[in-house]
Structures are given as C-alpha cells and as structure tokens.
Write an enzyme that holds these catalytic residues in place. Sequence first.
Site, PDB file in Angstrom:
ATOM      1  N   CYS A  49      55.454  16.661  36.843  1.00  0.00           N
ATOM      2  CA  CYS A  49      54.413  15.727  36.391  1.00  0.00           C
ATOM      3  C   CYS A  49      53.879  16.152  35.029  1.00  0.00           C
ATOM      4  O   CYS A  49      52.854  15.658  34.577  1.00  0.00           O
ATOM      5  CB  CYS A  49      53.296  15.640  37.422  1.00  0.00           C
ATOM      6  SG  CYS A  49      52.547  17.223  37.811  1.00  0.00           S
ATOM      7  N   ASP A  86      58.715  20.864  42.923  1.00  0.00           N
ATOM      8  CA  ASP A  86      57.829  19.755  42.527  1.00  0.00           C
ATOM      9  C   ASP A  86      56.436  20.334  42.298  1.00  0.00           C
ATOM     10  O   ASP A  86      55.507  20.056  43.044  1.00  0.00           O
ATOM     11  CB  ASP A  86      57.820  18.687  43.630  1.00  0.00           C
ATOM     12  CG  ASP A  86      56.975  17.472  43.268  1.00  0.00           C
ATOM     13  OD1 ASP A  86      56.502  17.390  42.116  1.00  0.00           O
ATOM     14  OD2 ASP A  86      56.803  16.598  44.137  1.00  0.00           O
ATOM     15  N   CYS A 136      41.993   5.234  33.287  1.00  0.00           N
ATOM     16  CA  CYS A 136      43.049   4.804  32.363  1.00  0.00           C
ATOM     17  C   CYS A 136      42.800   5.467  31.006  1.00  0.00           C
ATOM     18  O   CYS A 136      41.664   5.792  30.674  1.00  0.00           O
ATOM     19  CB  CYS A 136      43.003   3.295  32.152  1.00  0.00           C
ATOM     20  SG  CYS A 136      43.143   2.322  33.655  1.00  0.00           S
ATOM     21  N   TYR A 150      56.854  23.740  46.889  1.00  0.00           N
ATOM     22  CA  TYR A 150      55.724  22.833  46.624  1.00  0.00           C
ATOM     23  C   TYR A 150      55.890  21.546  47.435  1.00  0.00           C
ATOM     24  O   TYR A 150      55.859  20.444  46.893  1.00  0.00           O
ATOM     25  CB  TYR A 150      55.622  22.489  45.135  1.00  0.00           C
ATOM     26  CG  TYR A 150      55.687  23.665  44.202  1.00  0.00           C
ATOM     27  CD1 TYR A 150      54.523  24.344  43.842  1.00  0.00           C
ATOM     28  CD2 TYR A 150      56.911  24.102  43.687  1.00  0.00           C
ATOM     29  CE1 TYR A 150      54.584  25.426  42.974  1.00  0.00           C
ATOM     30  CE2 TYR A 150      56.975  25.186  42.826  1.00  0.00           C
ATOM     31  CZ  TYR A 150      55.810  25.838  42.468  1.00  0.00           C
ATOM     32  OH  TYR A 150      55.884  26.896  41.605  1.00  0.00           O
ATOM     33  N   GLU A 200      54.602  25.489  50.938  1.00  0.00           N
ATOM     34  CA  GLU A 200      53.434  24.826  50.374  1.00  0.00           C
ATOM     35  C   GLU A 200      52.209  25.713  50.611  1.00  0.00           C
ATOM     36  O   GLU A 200      52.103  26.384  51.626  1.00  0.00           O
ATOM     37  CB  GLU A 200      53.298  23.455  51.063  1.00  0.00           C
ATOM     38  CG  GLU A 200      51.942  22.824  51.071  1.00  0.00           C
ATOM     39  CD  GLU A 200      51.465  22.390  49.692  1.00  0.00           C
ATOM     40  OE1 GLU A 200      52.236  21.792  48.934  1.00  0.00           O
ATOM     41  OE2 GLU A 200      50.295  22.683  49.396  1.00  0.00           O
TER      42      GLU A 200
HETATM   43  N1  SAH Z   1      56.466  17.422  46.913  1.00  0.00           N
HETATM   44  C1  SAH Z   1      55.206  16.904  47.397  1.00  0.00           C
HETATM   45  C2  SAH Z   1      53.990  17.550  46.749  1.00  0.00           C
HETATM   46  C3  SAH Z   1      53.998  17.696  45.249  1.00  0.00           C
HETATM   47  S1  SAH Z   1      52.437  18.094  44.523  1.00  0.00           S
HETATM   48  C4  SAH Z   1      55.143  15.404  47.253  1.00  0.00           C
HETATM   49  O1  SAH Z   1      55.910  14.808  46.499  1.00  0.00           O
HETATM   50  O2  SAH Z   1      54.322  14.794  47.926  1.00  0.00           O
HETATM   51  C5  SAH Z   1      52.459  19.809  44.361  1.00  0.00           C
HETATM   52  C6  SAH Z   1      52.132  20.541  45.633  1.00  0.00           C
HETATM   53  O3  SAH Z   1      52.210  21.935  45.327  1.00  0.00           O
HETATM   54  C7  SAH Z   1      50.739  20.316  46.186  1.00  0.00           C
HETATM   55  O4  SAH Z   1      50.855  19.963  47.538  1.00  0.00           O
HETATM   56  C8  SAH Z   1      50.046  21.687  46.041  1.00  0.00           C
HETATM   57  O5  SAH Z   1      49.150  21.965  47.094  1.00  0.00           O
HETATM   58  C9  SAH Z   1      51.216  22.635  46.057  1.00  0.00           C
HETATM   59  N2  SAH Z   1      51.067  23.950  45.388  1.00  0.00           N
HETATM   60  C10 SAH Z   1      50.330  24.261  44.310  1.00  0.00           C
HETATM   61  N3  SAH Z   1      50.548  25.541  43.933  1.00  0.00           N
HETATM   62  C11 SAH Z   1      51.465  26.059  44.794  1.00  0.00           C
HETATM   63  C12 SAH Z   1      52.122  27.333  44.912  1.00  0.00           C
HETATM   64  N4  SAH Z   1      51.855  28.319  44.059  1.00  0.00           N
HETATM   65  N5  SAH Z   1      53.008  27.490  45.909  1.00  0.00           N
HETATM   66  C13 SAH Z   1      53.296  26.474  46.775  1.00  0.00           C
HETATM   67  N6  SAH Z   1      52.706  25.266  46.711  1.00  0.00           N
HETATM   68  C14 SAH Z   1      51.803  25.048  45.734  1.00  0.00           C
END
Ligand code: SAH
Length: 456
Positions: free
Chosen positions: A413, A386, A86, A317, A338
Amino acid sequence: MKRTAPVAKNDFVDVVFEDLTHEGAGVAKVDGYPIFVPNVLPGEKAKIKVLKANKGYGFGRLVEIYTESPYRVDLSQKDPSLYGGCQIQHMSYEGQLTFKEKQVREVLKRIGKLEDVSVHPIIGMDKPMHYRNKAQVPVGEEEGVLIAGFFKPRTHEIVDAKESIIQDPVINETVQTVKEICSELGIPAYNEETHKGVLRHIMARFGKVSGEVMVVIITRTAELPFKERIIEEIAARVPYVKSIVQNINTKKTNVIFGEETRTLWGSEVIYDRIGDINFAISARSFYQVNPEQTKVLYDKALEYAELTGEENVIDAYCGIGTISLFLAQKAKKVFGVEIVPQAIEDAKRNAELNNIQNVEFAVGEAEAVIPEWYKQGNAADVLVVDPPRKGCDEALLQTIIDMKPKKVVYVSCNPATLARDLRVLEDGGYKTVEVQPVDMFPQTMHVEAVARIELR
Ligand code: SAH
C-alpha cells in the site's frame, strides 16, 4: 549546508506545479526550493502567495491559475463536507489513475533502481465513488449538539459531514443515526484539550455482500451513560445492524482505539464474502475497505503465486486470513502470521467457517515468527507479504533471502517502501518480474500494487 529561502512570507510568485505530496498538496520549485500549495494539480501554472518560508521549504496559497490541468474538476459549487478523507477529488478519475500509475513507475526507478520491470496499466474502478465499507469518525460538539465527520486538514477542527463521496451510503446513514441518538441522549463528546467528555469516535463497518452492519462506539470512560437506551435505539433505528460494540480508550492520544473491547449487543463479528470465501470480521481486525477492488487485488496475488497444489506457502501480515484462505484453495498448506491476536482469532474462525483445513495461523511479528520457523527447518516455496505502509522489516527480508522461496508476491500500500524492499530482494538474488497497480482508494493519494518476484 545553510541556505536561505529565495522567497519571503507574503510574496506573490508565479510557479509551475511538478508533483503532489502524499497529502495531495502541489509541489512547485523556485530555484530548487520547494513550496507546497493545496488545491492545485501537476502541470498547472499559477500565481501563489507565500504563507510561510522555512529554511528548506515553504507553504503557499493559490491566488490565480494561469494554465489549468486538463484533469481539473471544478468543485467550487460543491459542499466541502462531502470530501472527508479525499485529497485529489479536484482531479478527474482519468487524471488520478494516470498520476498513480506514473508514481509507481517513477518510484520503482528512483528508489528501487529497477530499470526493466514491467509495470502494467493501473486497474481502476468503473464507478470510483461510495466504495468504502468502513468509516471511523471523530465526534465533537457544536452549541450542545454532537457533530461527527473529519478533521479539517492540518487542524483539530471537526467538520460535520452528513455524506461522503467515498463512503457507502449505508455507512453514512449509520454514522448519522448513531450520532443523532447520542446527541438526543445528551452524551458529551470527548474534548481533546481537556481530556474530558465521553464519546471519542463512531466507527461503522458494512459487509456489502452480507448486508450486515457493525457499530463501534469508542469512549474515554468505561461507563457509557444511557447505555441501554443507546443500544435499544441503535437496534431499532440503524438498518441491518447485527453488532454493537464499545471500545474504551482512556488515554490522551490521537490513536483511535483503546485496549478494551466489549460487545454490547448482538454478535461480536459481522460477516462478509469475497469471491467464494466468507469472512467473520471483529471490531479490531483489519479488513480491506474497498471490497470490489480487493477481489481484483487478491486474484492478482493468487495469479502471481502460480500455485499447483504442491506448495507450502507463508502469508505474512495475514490479518483475518483473507489472502491465506484464497491461497489455500490452490496450495498444499498455508501458514499465516499476524501481530493482532483478535485478527488471528478471526482467521482461525474463518478457516473453519469455510471448511478449509490446510491452513495454520500464528500470532506474532512476521520478522520474528518467520525466522523462527526457518530455524526449525520450515521453509516456504512461496511467500506472500502484505505489510502496512512502513513496509517489511529488514530481518524478514533477510530471512526471505536465506530461505530462498521460489516466488515472492508483495502486496503493497506504499510504492516507496515497496521499491526499497524490492531493491533489497534484488540484491539478495531475486528478480522483480512485473508489478500491477490497483486503485483501491479512488479520490485519495493512496496507491496499491502487487509485485511478482522470482528467485534468479
Ligand atoms: N493481508 C491482510 C492484511 C493486510 S494489512 C488483508 O489483505 O486483509 C497489514 C496487516 O499487518 C494488519 O493486519 C496488521 O495488523 C499486520 N501487521 C502489522 N505489523 C506487523 C508485523 N510486524 N508482523 C505481522 N503482522 C503485522
């Protein structure tokens, strides 16, 4: 430009705090010179002692508050070990929500130069506690007994945490029991300095809907002493455990996971459910940590995608395909990308598990795979991104601009990289219509937001 600090070490100064850093420290300025002080809140007037005065910024300690923030919560009688992970537990939840919403608004203006975008009131939780379904805690040793919890801020000292205000109680109990079992069997904790010892981290994940628990033991050595006993004891003593996994990290690093993952007992995945969709989750896959708010977030993403059943959608992602499978129920076809291969294995398994056929998943970098698809003539009508905290790669943003999907939904995020990327899209012909902040991480500085973006 060379400038000297207007304050010196050990000075006492009166300041007013303007803001919080990403680590949750208060920021006050003395003649424009920023000083960072923990345990204060914006708007508070206080006396501080300067601990360090670098050229461009300093650090201080709170001595006395003259004017308290109306959002301050007194935690002086509470056990500090409850607050691992936290940063703003000393702020009321109302204050936290107000702060986060304002942050999204300001960053979109300042970094994104987006003047007329509508930012909705943040969606918070009714009960902003015990929401996390996952913990990964460092393990240390104190007088021959294992301790596990979190690093004291800015140190390498582990605080032994028996409980946490943000973890699900099942997670707390699981971590405690695994720690006790390993301690009883005399498993040595990993020592960062000497790079000796065995047990580095304990991770626990809990499917709140399914009630299934996964335990991951992260070790320095491939060999885990008393492995059979550990498995037996965990299987007997940890309620709801369905999967026990070992991950081996031989490197001298503060990265938690190593490359090799072995299932020691039970299933290699646990299951969980968000809305109408079931998910299999393996040890190394990303899975949102706040399931209640995840549903809120994904529903918003789906609403912003405005699907009619005719669209080809790309989910960049995509992790284990969570958003992809949500979208697939309303789209013609969804393509997920991903970078983590295990996550894509999970994604494929999840499509099968839910009998969803109009999805395809690919392993690779979004910024490499999506331009390649585009070159081959595969364009999307709607694109969802994402990304992790660092935001989207420029090559991906450029491909979006060339490909011209009618709609882009950006799940973020990190408001700062969201704002930066929205500016690029605006300059490339898109308009950010609205942004919905969602509080996925109460008691922390993290802010999540979804943006609806349309081709002009
Ligand atoms: N949309 C999913 C994951 C979001 S987190 C959910 O809501 O559960 C972001 C994700 O991006 C992670 O799984 C990470 O492994 C992936 N990631 C990170 N860099 C990336 C890239 N350059 N290309 C594709 N995926 C990537």
